[in-house]
Design a protein around this motif. Structure first.
Motif, PDB file in Angstrom:
ATOM      1  N   LEU A 155       0.840  -1.204   0.000  1.00 53.71           N
ATOM      2  CA  LEU A 155       0.000   0.000   0.000  1.00 53.71           C
ATOM      3  C   LEU A 155       0.873   1.251   0.000  1.00 53.71           C
ATOM      4  O   LEU A 155       0.621   2.208  -0.727  1.00 53.71           O
ATOM      5  N   GLY A 156       1.931   1.228   0.819  1.00 59.01           N
ATOM      6  CA  GLY A 156       2.826   2.377   0.873  1.00 59.01           C
ATOM      7  C   GLY A 156       3.536   2.603  -0.443  1.00 59.01           C
ATOM      8  O   GLY A 156       3.640   3.735  -0.931  1.00 59.01           O
ATOM      9  N   ARG A 157       3.995   1.513  -1.016  1.00 59.49           N
ATOM     10  CA  ARG A 157       4.726   1.623  -2.281  1.00 59.49           C
ATOM     11  C   ARG A 157       3.838   2.174  -3.393  1.00 59.49           C
ATOM     12  O   ARG A 157       4.308   2.834  -4.313  1.00 59.49           O
ATOM     13  N   ASN A 158       2.566   1.929  -3.273  1.00 59.17           N
ATOM     14  CA  ASN A 158       1.630   2.405  -4.296  1.00 59.17           C
ATOM     15  C   ASN A 158       0.912   3.680  -3.896  1.00 59.17           C
ATOM     16  O   ASN A 158      -0.104   4.039  -4.487  1.00 59.17           O
ATOM     17  N   ASN A 159       1.447   4.325  -2.850  1.00 62.88           N
ATOM     18  CA  ASN A 159       0.956   5.661  -2.497  1.00 62.88           C
ATOM     19  C   ASN A 159      -0.509   5.657  -2.072  1.00 62.88           C
ATOM     20  O   ASN A 159      -1.264   6.575  -2.375  1.00 62.88           O
TER      21      ASN A 159
END
Ligand code: GDP
Length: 316
Positions: free
Chosen positions: A243-247
């Motif tokens: 989720l973080g990597r995909n903003n």
């Protein structure tokens, strides 16, 4: 008026998440060095549905069972170190009484409309493109199977058996939309990490849910549920990393915090602290997190307040 939206951009060096080889029982140690970068970007105020916006925003404290500070003493120091400061608040302005109990979340001036007065089931969608298209903001609730997702949704809306998500791996995976106060959605997504699921079911979850996360313009934030009664699980951090990597903004919602002793003899506050230590290493800026219990009502009203302040800053 501009508002700030917390966005985070991750740089993941560990193995990709939700791969078919992910094991729900693995430890988190593989991910302790995963670097993350956060960024703050400007946001327009939420404007698509006037009924969702507080016209004269002010801090709004809801009535009902309030979590007590006595219930979470061992996490308090940690909360102070890694606060989630929402848009509209200067970090140096934060005082103790602005922090929601059992969380790292600072309550900002735009929290409001936290009460759920009405909820209606709208539809189940088998594909992300079939989801409602009315531009109302929404919160997706996701977590490992058995994390307490159905219980939390039912506790949030104060109804029994509202949550409909199929619990059996291999069954049709559905995205369930519940319309709250006719102005915003709670979205019940299928659980992940079924202990005995065939590989095909795990892969289905991955592509199906990723498609929703990546394409849903009206998604305000993901509530990622973490079972506080058991030690931190690798698959949960994998999900957070993705989720973080995909903003995609997320809030960690720790469930089952009423349990005095959890799996392997560890207590919820110890498990949460361990989880936080991993998160702190991975995230230069702390994502919001909150302790809940569907049994005692801990965190229910505070989580709704947090959702209200995110919602009021949301802009599609
Ligand atoms: P789901 O599979 O994620 O929807 O999980 P459920 O909501 O069905 O809950 C799984 C199990 O955990 C059930 O036996 C619930 O009674 C229990 N459970 C859920 N939430 C809580 C909680 O806050 N505290 C305790 N002690 N048990 C919970």
């Amino acid at each position: 008026m501009l508002a700030l939206r917390i966005r985070f951009f991750g740089v993941q060096t560990a193995a990709s998440l939700f791969s078919s080889s992910s094991s729900s029982s693995s430890s988190l140690s593989l991910h302790r060095s995963t670097p993350y970068l956060f960024n703050l970007s400007y946001w327009k105020p939420f404007s698509c549905s006037s009924s969702s916006v507080e016209q004269n925003p002010s801090i709004h404290v809801v009535s009902g069972p309030k979590s007590t500070k006595a219930a979470v003493p061992e996490t308090v120091k940690f909360v102070k170190r890694a606060l989630f400061v929402p848009p509209g608040v200067q970090p140096e302005e934060v005082t103790e009484d602005m922090i929601l109990p059992g969380s790292n979340i600072v309550l900002g001036p735009y929290a409001g409309h936290a009460q759920i007065k009405q909820v209606e089931f709208v539809k189940s969608s088998s594909k992300p493109k079939d989801c409602p298209k009315d531009d109302r903001p929404e919160f997706a609730i996701v977590g490992r199977s058995n994390v307490g997702k159905s219980s939390l949704i039912n506790a949030l809306v104060r109804k029994k058996e509202v949550a409909l998500t199929s619990k059996k791996p291999g069954k049709t995976q559905l995205i369930n939309h519940f319309l709250v106060n006719r102005s915003w959605y709670i979205v019940d997504l299928p659980g992940y990490g079924f202990a005995n699921a065939p590989e095909s079911a795990r892969t289905d979850w991955s592509s199906f849910t990723k498609g929703y996360f990546l394409n849903r313009e009206t998604l305000v934030a993901v509530l990622l549920l973490i079972d506080a009664s058991i030690p931190a699980q690798k698959i949960d951090l994998d999900c957070a990393n993705w989720l973080g990597r995909n903003n995609i903004p997320l809030t960690f919602v720790f469930t089952k915090c009423d349990k005095t002793k959890g799996g392997r003899g560890t207590r919820p506050d110890e498990n949460i602290k361990d989880f936080q230590e991993v998160i702190v290493k991975n995230y230069p800026q702390p994502p919001p997190w909150i302790m809940t219990s569907s049994v005692t009502g801990l965190g229910r009203d505070d989580l709704l307040l947090h959702m209200s302040q995110l919602r009021n800053y949301w802009d599609n």
